[in-house]
Design an enzyme around this catalytic site. Structure first.
Site, PDB file in Angstrom:
ATOM      1  N   LYS A  70     -72.109 -18.075 -54.337  1.00 24.50           N
ATOM      2  CA  LYS A  70     -71.537 -19.105 -55.204  1.00 24.50           C
ATOM      3  C   LYS A  70     -70.341 -18.610 -56.030  1.00 24.50           C
ATOM      4  O   LYS A  70     -69.374 -19.345 -56.225  1.00 24.50           O
ATOM      5  CB  LYS A  70     -72.614 -19.666 -56.146  1.00 24.50           C
ATOM      6  CG  LYS A  70     -73.647 -20.528 -55.416  1.00 24.50           C
ATOM      7  CD  LYS A  70     -74.644 -21.121 -56.399  1.00 24.50           C
ATOM      8  CE  LYS A  70     -75.408 -22.268 -55.757  1.00 24.50           C
ATOM      9  NZ  LYS A  70     -76.141 -23.066 -56.746  1.00 24.50           N
ATOM     10  N   ASP A 107     -74.057 -29.076 -59.121  1.00 23.16           N
ATOM     11  CA  ASP A 107     -75.445 -28.900 -59.591  1.00 23.16           C
ATOM     12  C   ASP A 107     -75.701 -29.687 -60.881  1.00 23.16           C
ATOM     13  O   ASP A 107     -76.748 -30.325 -61.033  1.00 23.16           O
ATOM     14  CB  ASP A 107     -75.747 -27.415 -59.822  1.00 23.16           C
ATOM     15  CG  ASP A 107     -75.932 -26.645 -58.519  1.00 23.16           C
ATOM     16  OD1 ASP A 107     -76.320 -27.265 -57.505  1.00 23.16           O
ATOM     17  OD2 ASP A 107     -75.694 -25.430 -58.512  1.00 23.16           O
ATOM     18  N   GLY A 245     -88.233 -32.532 -59.737  1.00 22.71           N
ATOM     19  CA  GLY A 245     -87.011 -31.769 -59.511  1.00 22.71           C
ATOM     20  C   GLY A 245     -86.347 -31.973 -58.159  1.00 22.71           C
ATOM     21  O   GLY A 245     -85.214 -31.535 -57.945  1.00 22.71           O
TER      22      GLY A 245
END
Ligand code: ATR
Length: 280
Positions: A70, A107, A245
């Site tokens: 990332k 995200d 989640g």
């Protein structure tokens, strides 16, 4: 038109075996009748930069990047979005013929969209938010909540320095709380987020009582295996509303799919079932 073949997108990680993203994007491709492909690519860290540059030249329209790529993806991009800049990390790559490698981070978007979908009455201004844990998931969630405008964010972690590092880096209305005061930090919170691995499949047990959880508070967990985590179960028993989640994973995938394949995808129960049914 640069693509004479069906557009291809990837998810790159090392290792990559556990990812649910191919099932997720594959479901959308099938549902919308798009002749495209989404492929998991195991790419070793030392090969990542070269591979990323090459993928843009061999028919890929973009992809997702996951651990450990990332930060490298962010660093090698020609253009970065505000979302990626905020975290100095990317999870979504778009190859553009003119602009080159564009790096985004969705995200935080996924986290907020999941809350909004699961609890339409929740608003950042509803009150203080408490975030338990200070690992990778916590960082993106804290940034998203600050950017959404929470009036106060209480961040608590077993290892206090990691919470302090996130607070120092992200700034804003964060107060770092000792782990010994974790229960107390839940008192009066409109939103309580578990980002620790407590209660995760194969993880340590949940060691909190959540006695201070207010009725009508909203609780969510970054963990989705199991889907109904011990934290969510206990929060519900204390009168909280809960959002699981899994939706964060599903919603973070939307901007990439739209950019690569030209269609805004929907998150619904069919998608949830498809992703849940996908075995490792
Ligand atoms: P991720 O990147 O997915 O958030 P991680 O970086 O491994 O995962 O973080 C795990 C989180 O769970 C950390 O906040 C960790 O606390 P430490 O920073 O003190 O390690 C927290 N955690 C793990 N086991 C825990 C336990 N038994 N009690 C409390 N917190 C725990």
């Amino acid at each position: 038109m640069s693509h004479s073949v069906a557009p291809m997108a990837f998810v790159a990680g090392w290792p990559i075996g556990h990812t649910k993203s191919p099932v997720l994007h594959g479901h959308w491709l099938k549902r919308y009748g798009i002749a495209g492909h989404y492929l998991p690519l195991p790419i070793a860290p030392e090969d990542f930069e070269g591979a990323l540059r090459m993928l843009g030249k061999v028919g890929f329209v973009g992809g997702n990047v996951t651990i450990p790529h990332k930060m490298t993806a962010f660093a090698v991009a020609d253009e970065v979005t505000d979302g990626a800049k905020r975290l100095r990390a990317a999870n979504t790559i778009i190859f553009d013929a003119d602009r080159g490698i564009i790096a985004d981070n969705t995200d935080g978007f996924g986290f907020i969209e999941n809350l909004r979908a699961g609890s339409p009455s929740w608003a950042a201004k509803s009150g203080p938010a408490t975030v338990l844990g200070a690992g990778g998931a916590s960082r993106a969630i804290v940034a998203a909540l600050l950017d959404a405008g929470v009036p106060e964010l209480r961040l608590t972690n077993r290892t206090r320095e990691k919470a302090q590092a996130i607070a120092d880096e992200l700034g804003g209305a964060v107060s770092v709380v000792d782990w010994a005061e974790a229960e107390a930090s839940i008192d009066g919170a409109a939103l309580v987020v578990n980002t620790t691995s407590m209660g995760m499949e194969g993880g340590p047990p949940l060691s909190l009582t959540l006695d201070a959880m207010g009725e009508g508070a909203l609780a969510t967990d970054a963990v989705y295996a199991p889907l109904d985590t011990p934290f969510l179960k206990l929060a519900r028993a204390k009168g909280a509303q809960t959002v699981d989640g899994l939706g964060m994973l599903l919603h973070q995938a939307r901007p990439g799919f739209a950019a690569w394949f030209g269609r805004e995808p929907e998150v619904d129960n069919d998608l949830r079932q498809a992703v849940l049914g996908a075995s490792e």
